[in-house]
Structures are given as structure tokens and as C-alpha cells.
Scaffold this motif. Structure first.
Motif, PDB file in Angstrom:
ATOM      1  N   MET A 104       0.861  -1.184   0.000  1.00 32.48           N
ATOM      2  CA  MET A 104       0.000   0.000   0.000  1.00 32.48           C
ATOM      3  C   MET A 104       0.896   1.232   0.000  1.00 32.48           C
ATOM      4  O   MET A 104       1.561   1.540   0.991  1.00 32.48           O
ATOM      5  N   TRP A 105       0.918   1.943  -1.111  1.00 31.38           N
ATOM      6  CA  TRP A 105       1.755   3.131  -1.267  1.00 31.38           C
ATOM      7  C   TRP A 105       0.959   4.369  -0.908  1.00 31.38           C
ATOM      8  O   TRP A 105      -0.171   4.543  -1.365  1.00 31.38           O
ATOM      9  N   SER A 106       1.565   5.229  -0.118  1.00 31.50           N
ATOM     10  CA  SER A 106       0.852   6.391   0.401  1.00 31.50           C
ATOM     11  C   SER A 106       1.823   7.524   0.658  1.00 31.50           C
ATOM     12  O   SER A 106       3.048   7.356   0.553  1.00 31.50           O
ATOM     13  N   GLY A 107       1.279   8.669   0.990  1.00 35.03           N
ATOM     14  CA  GLY A 107       2.034   9.757   1.576  1.00 35.03           C
ATOM     15  C   GLY A 107       1.698   9.852   3.049  1.00 35.03           C
ATOM     16  O   GLY A 107       0.815   9.142   3.542  1.00 35.03           O
ATOM     17  N   PRO A 108       2.368  10.730   3.780  1.00 35.71           N
ATOM     18  CA  PRO A 108       2.113  10.852   5.223  1.00 35.71           C
ATOM     19  C   PRO A 108       0.786  11.526   5.522  1.00 35.71           C
ATOM     20  O   PRO A 108       0.242  12.261   4.696  1.00 35.71           O
ATOM     21  N   ARG A 109       0.253  11.272   6.705  1.00 34.84           N
ATOM     22  CA  ARG A 109      -0.977  11.906   7.202  1.00 34.84           C
ATOM     23  C   ARG A 109      -2.145  11.626   6.262  1.00 34.84           C
ATOM     24  O   ARG A 109      -2.878  12.505   5.855  1.00 34.84           O
ATOM     25  N   ASN A 110      -2.311  10.335   5.958  1.00 35.04           N
ATOM     26  CA  ASN A 110      -3.278   9.927   4.939  1.00 35.04           C
ATOM     27  C   ASN A 110      -4.073   8.714   5.391  1.00 35.04           C
ATOM     28  O   ASN A 110      -4.323   7.824   4.597  1.00 35.04           O
ATOM     29  N   ILE A 111      -4.433   8.626   6.650  1.00 38.17           N
ATOM     30  CA  ILE A 111      -5.077   7.492   7.322  1.00 38.17           C
ATOM     31  C   ILE A 111      -4.353   6.175   7.028  1.00 38.17           C
ATOM     32  O   ILE A 111      -4.929   5.105   7.143  1.00 38.17           O
ATOM     33  N   SER A 112      -3.066   6.261   6.675  1.00 39.29           N
ATOM     34  CA  SER A 112      -2.314   5.045   6.342  1.00 39.29           C
ATOM     35  C   SER A 112      -2.169   4.132   7.555  1.00 39.29           C
ATOM     36  O   SER A 112      -2.189   2.898   7.407  1.00 39.29           O
ATOM     37  N   THR A 113      -2.040   4.711   8.738  1.00 42.43           N
ATOM     38  CA  THR A 113      -1.917   3.873   9.934  1.00 42.43           C
ATOM     39  C   THR A 113      -3.262   3.233  10.275  1.00 42.43           C
ATOM     40  O   THR A 113      -3.314   2.059  10.674  1.00 42.43           O
ATOM     41  N   ALA A 114      -4.348   3.968  10.113  1.00 47.57           N
ATOM     42  CA  ALA A 114      -5.672   3.374  10.338  1.00 47.57           C
ATOM     43  C   ALA A 114      -5.925   2.237   9.357  1.00 47.57           C
ATOM     44  O   ALA A 114      -6.496   1.199   9.725  1.00 47.57           O
ATOM     45  N   MET A 115      -5.482   2.391   8.112  1.00 44.33           N
ATOM     46  CA  MET A 115      -5.633   1.312   7.134  1.00 44.33           C
ATOM     47  C   MET A 115      -4.799   0.097   7.538  1.00 44.33           C
ATOM     48  O   MET A 115      -5.260  -1.052   7.426  1.00 44.33           O
ATOM     49  N   MET A 116      -3.589   0.330   8.013  1.00 43.06           N
ATOM     50  CA  MET A 116      -2.758  -0.780   8.491  1.00 43.06           C
ATOM     51  C   MET A 116      -3.432  -1.463   9.679  1.00 43.06           C
ATOM     52  O   MET A 116      -3.458  -2.707   9.756  1.00 43.06           O
ATOM     53  N   ARG A 117      -3.989  -0.673  10.587  1.00 43.24           N
ATOM     54  CA  ARG A 117      -4.664  -1.243  11.749  1.00 43.24           C
ATOM     55  C   ARG A 117      -5.890  -2.050  11.310  1.00 43.24           C
ATOM     56  O   ARG A 117      -6.179  -3.111  11.870  1.00 43.24           O
TER      57      ARG A 117
ATOM     58  N   PHE B 175      -2.788   2.149  -4.000  1.00 39.83           N
ATOM     59  CA  PHE B 175      -2.359   3.538  -3.862  1.00 39.83           C
ATOM     60  C   PHE B 175      -3.410   4.304  -3.052  1.00 39.83           C
ATOM     61  O   PHE B 175      -4.577   4.391  -3.434  1.00 39.83           O
ATOM     62  N   LEU B 176      -2.955   4.828  -1.912  1.00 37.72           N
ATOM     63  CA  LEU B 176      -3.822   5.532  -0.977  1.00 37.72           C
ATOM     64  C   LEU B 176      -3.561   7.028  -1.106  1.00 37.72           C
ATOM     65  O   LEU B 176      -2.418   7.482  -0.965  1.00 37.72           O
ATOM     66  N   ILE B 177      -4.620   7.796  -1.382  1.00 39.97           N
ATOM     67  CA  ILE B 177      -4.470   9.235  -1.564  1.00 39.97           C
ATOM     68  C   ILE B 177      -5.399   9.986  -0.611  1.00 39.97           C
ATOM     69  O   ILE B 177      -6.324   9.417  -0.036  1.00 39.97           O
ATOM     70  N   ARG B 178      -5.126  11.259  -0.479  1.00 37.42           N
ATOM     71  CA  ARG B 178      -5.967  12.130   0.337  1.00 37.42           C
ATOM     72  C   ARG B 178      -5.836  13.537  -0.202  1.00 37.42           C
ATOM     73  O   ARG B 178      -4.758  13.928  -0.686  1.00 37.42           O
ATOM     74  N   ASP B 179      -6.888  14.304  -0.132  1.00 33.65           N
ATOM     75  CA  ASP B 179      -6.833  15.686  -0.594  1.00 33.65           C
ATOM     76  C   ASP B 179      -5.614  16.380   0.032  1.00 33.65           C
ATOM     77  O   ASP B 179      -5.426  16.343   1.247  1.00 33.65           O
TER      78      ASP B 179
ATOM     79  N   ASP C 245      -9.250   6.661  -1.828  1.00 36.66           N
ATOM     80  CA  ASP C 245      -9.128   7.961  -1.175  1.00 36.66           C
ATOM     81  C   ASP C 245      -9.433   7.820   0.312  1.00 36.66           C
ATOM     82  O   ASP C 245     -10.482   7.274   0.685  1.00 36.66           O
ATOM     83  N   GLY C 246      -8.533   8.315   1.139  1.00 38.95           N
ATOM     84  CA  GLY C 246      -8.681   8.159   2.579  1.00 38.95           C
ATOM     85  C   GLY C 246      -9.961   8.743   3.118  1.00 38.95           C
ATOM     86  O   GLY C 246     -10.624   8.148   3.976  1.00 38.95           O
ATOM     87  N   ASN C 247     -10.363   9.930   2.636  1.00 36.23           N
ATOM     88  CA  ASN C 247     -11.573  10.549   3.165  1.00 36.23           C
ATOM     89  C   ASN C 247     -12.821   9.773   2.760  1.00 36.23           C
ATOM     90  O   ASN C 247     -13.807   9.747   3.486  1.00 36.23           O
ATOM     91  N   SER C 248     -12.776   9.103   1.605  1.00 41.18           N
ATOM     92  CA  SER C 248     -13.932   8.293   1.198  1.00 41.18           C
ATOM     93  C   SER C 248     -14.056   7.060   2.076  1.00 41.18           C
ATOM     94  O   SER C 248     -15.164   6.571   2.324  1.00 41.18           O
ATOM     95  N   VAL C 249     -12.919   6.541   2.550  1.00 40.13           N
ATOM     96  CA  VAL C 249     -12.964   5.419   3.496  1.00 40.13           C
ATOM     97  C   VAL C 249     -13.624   5.869   4.795  1.00 40.13           C
ATOM     98  O   VAL C 249     -14.479   5.172   5.358  1.00 40.13           O
ATOM     99  N   LEU C 250     -13.235   7.038   5.281  1.00 41.19           N
ATOM    100  CA  LEU C 250     -13.827   7.548   6.521  1.00 41.19           C
ATOM    101  C   LEU C 250     -15.327   7.786   6.366  1.00 41.19           C
ATOM    102  O   LEU C 250     -16.094   7.596   7.316  1.00 41.19           O
ATOM    103  N   ALA C 251     -15.761   8.190   5.172  1.00 42.44           N
ATOM    104  CA  ALA C 251     -17.181   8.469   4.940  1.00 42.44           C
ATOM    105  C   ALA C 251     -18.024   7.200   4.927  1.00 42.44           C
ATOM    106  O   ALA C 251     -19.184   7.208   5.351  1.00 42.44           O
ATOM    107  N   ASP C 252     -17.440   6.086   4.451  1.00 46.34           N
ATOM    108  CA  ASP C 252     -18.201   4.835   4.342  1.00 46.34           C
ATOM    109  C   ASP C 252     -17.226   3.655   4.376  1.00 46.34           C
ATOM    110  O   ASP C 252     -16.949   3.038   3.347  1.00 46.34           O
TER     111      ASP C 252
ATOM    112  N   PRO D 105     -14.869  10.051  11.601  1.00 46.56           N
ATOM    113  CA  PRO D 105     -15.630  10.733  10.546  1.00 46.56           C
ATOM    114  C   PRO D 105     -14.686  11.356   9.518  1.00 46.56           C
ATOM    115  O   PRO D 105     -13.490  11.538   9.789  1.00 46.56           O
ATOM    116  N   PRO D 106     -15.200  11.684   8.330  1.00 53.45           N
ATOM    117  CA  PRO D 106     -14.371  12.378   7.338  1.00 53.45           C
ATOM    118  C   PRO D 106     -13.795  13.665   7.907  1.00 53.45           C
ATOM    119  O   PRO D 106     -14.416  14.326   8.740  1.00 53.45           O
TER     120      PRO D 106
END
Length: 239
Positions: A7-20, A104-108, A152-159, A209-210
Motif C-alpha cells: 500500500m503506497w501512500s504519503g504521510p498523514r493519509n489514514i495510512s496507519t488506520a488502514m494498516m490497523r 495507492f492511498l491518496i488524500r486531498d 481515497d482516505g476521506n472516502s474510506v472515513l465516509a463509508d 468521521p471524514p
């Protein structure tokens, strides 16, 4: 046959929550930013706990890559590897993992900048890794003959359930509702830097939440804007 997920990401992108989330699966092992030590040793970036991280980790690029391609921890059927594209400053790249499924994990970028500024000094757009995310996505997609999965990280948080179900389907693993929650506190797979970076995840039991936008300074907005084209190029491929 083991499924290795990079899972390729940048920092501060819910990457740790996804790993968890993936660590909550009984069939899944996880690895936390295995190239972080090599990156810090090579670049000398002044990150919090840099010396401790370098001392704690394998900092040989090729050795780390061999480990990621090697035996799976505890013989699990799925191995989720959390990678940061901005760490890949050495001789290893996405091409060194031909047998992995690459996600690939992205975030605004406005949201990433707003989060990053609370943890480390933000100097330029390179620190968010977007250009290399685009490069790696193009390389993997060219090899596959179709667009590699983006989320998209925020879309994961939304649903979370809908998006994670779709992600599991895209990579050929069965959806597991356990992915929606986890125990509070540290996880054995967390890097030693977790105490600096992971407080939000440590205090959570699932996806929050998002994230709402917040105001950026002129310089912060400049950095976010520099990432916008790369984000948009990846966002069109989102699950």
C-alpha cells in the motif's frame, strides 16, 4: 499462496488506520514503513526520533526489499505492507516488488498539509510524496495493462464498510467485518516512531468521521496546490 499487498501512500493519509484495519484480520500480517530507517540514514532528514529509528531498523535498502519479498510473518495468507513513497530515495523502487499487489492511498492535499503541520516542519511538496505516487501508479498500471487500484482516505472515513469491501474485491481477498475496528493502544507491528505520530489511532477503536477542511497559511496552501495535479491524476482511478 500468500497475497503480498504493498500500500503506497504519503504521510498523514489514514495510512496507519488502514494498516490497523488489515491487522484486525486473523489471516493478515502487517509491516509498518519498512524503508523508514533507510530513508532517514540516506537523507539525514531531521525527523523526530531519527537516530532512534535508524538504530532500531534494518537500514540496508536491498536487505529490506528481500525481507518484504521473503517469508511471511507467522505464515499468514495475507501480508499488508505500509509504504511511504517519499521514503524511496535509495536504489529500490516499486519495480523491485513484481509479485506484490500494489495499491495507492491518496488524500486531498489540503487535508494532508493541515495534518502534517502538527507533527513535522513542512518545507515543500516532496515531503508528501505525490509525484512518486503518480510515477509508481503509472509503472504498475502499465505492467498490469489497466489502472492499478486507488483509494481515497476521506472516502474510506465516509463509508468504511463499502470502500473496504470494494478494496478487498479488487485485490481478490474475502471481506472481513473485523476490518472495521481494532483495540485501542499500540500494536506490536507499530514502528518505534508511533509514540510521536500515531496518537489518533492509538486513541481510536475504528475509523473516525471524514476530515473537514481547515485554513492553511499562504505557504501551506502553496504546497498543497503544488500537489493538486498529482492528486487529481490519481483520483480518477479511485475505487
Amino acid at each position: 499462496m500468500t497475497i503480498r499487498i504493498a500500500m503506497w501512500s504519503g504521510p498523514r493519509n489514514i495510512s496507519t488506520a488502514m494498516m490497523r484495519s488489515f491487522s484486525s484480520r486473523s489471516d493478515c500480517a502487517v509491516s509498518d514503513e519498512p524503508f523508514y530507517g533507510a530513508y532517514l540514514k540516506q537523507t539525514g532528514e531531521p525527523h523526530a526520533m531519527a537516530n532512534e529509528i535508524i538504530a532500531d531498523m534494518d537500514c540496508d535498502w536491498q536487505s529490506v526489499a528481500r525481507t518484504m519479498r521473503g517469508p511471511v510473518p507467522n505464515g499468514k495468507a495475507v501480508w499488508y505492507q505500509k509504504h511511504m513513497t517519499h521514503h524511496m530515495e535509495g536504489p529500490v523502487s516499486v519495480a523491485d516488488f513484481p509479485d506484490h499487489i500494489h495499491l495507492f492511498l491518496i488524500r486531498d492535499p489540503n487535508l494532508m498539509v493541515a495534518s502534517y503541520r502538527h507533527k513535522n516542519e513542512l518545507v515543500d511538496a516532496r515531503q508528501l510524496g505525490f509525484e512518486r505516487l503518480v510515477e509508481y501508479h503509472m509503472r504498475v498500471s502499465d505492467r498490469l495493462g489497466k489502472a492499478a487500484p486507488v483509494i481515497d482516505g476521506n472516502s474510506v472515513l465516509a463509508d468504511p464498510e463499502t470502500k473496504l469491501t470494494a478494496l478487498c474485491e479488487a485485490i481478490g481477498i474475502e471481506w472481513d467485518p473485523a476490518m472495521l475496528g481494532w483495540a485501542k493502544g499500540p500494536h506490536p507491528a507499530d514502528g518505534i516512531w508511533a509514540k510521536h505520530w500515531y496518537n489518533a489511532v492509538w486513541n481510536s477503536e475504528g475509523f473516525g468521521p471524514p476530515t473537514a477542511p481547515s485554513k492553511l497559511s499562504t505557504n501551506e496552501q502553496r504546497i498543497a496546490d503544488a500537489c493538486r495535479a498529482s492528486y487529481d491524476a490519481l483520483a480518477v482511478h479511485c475505487i
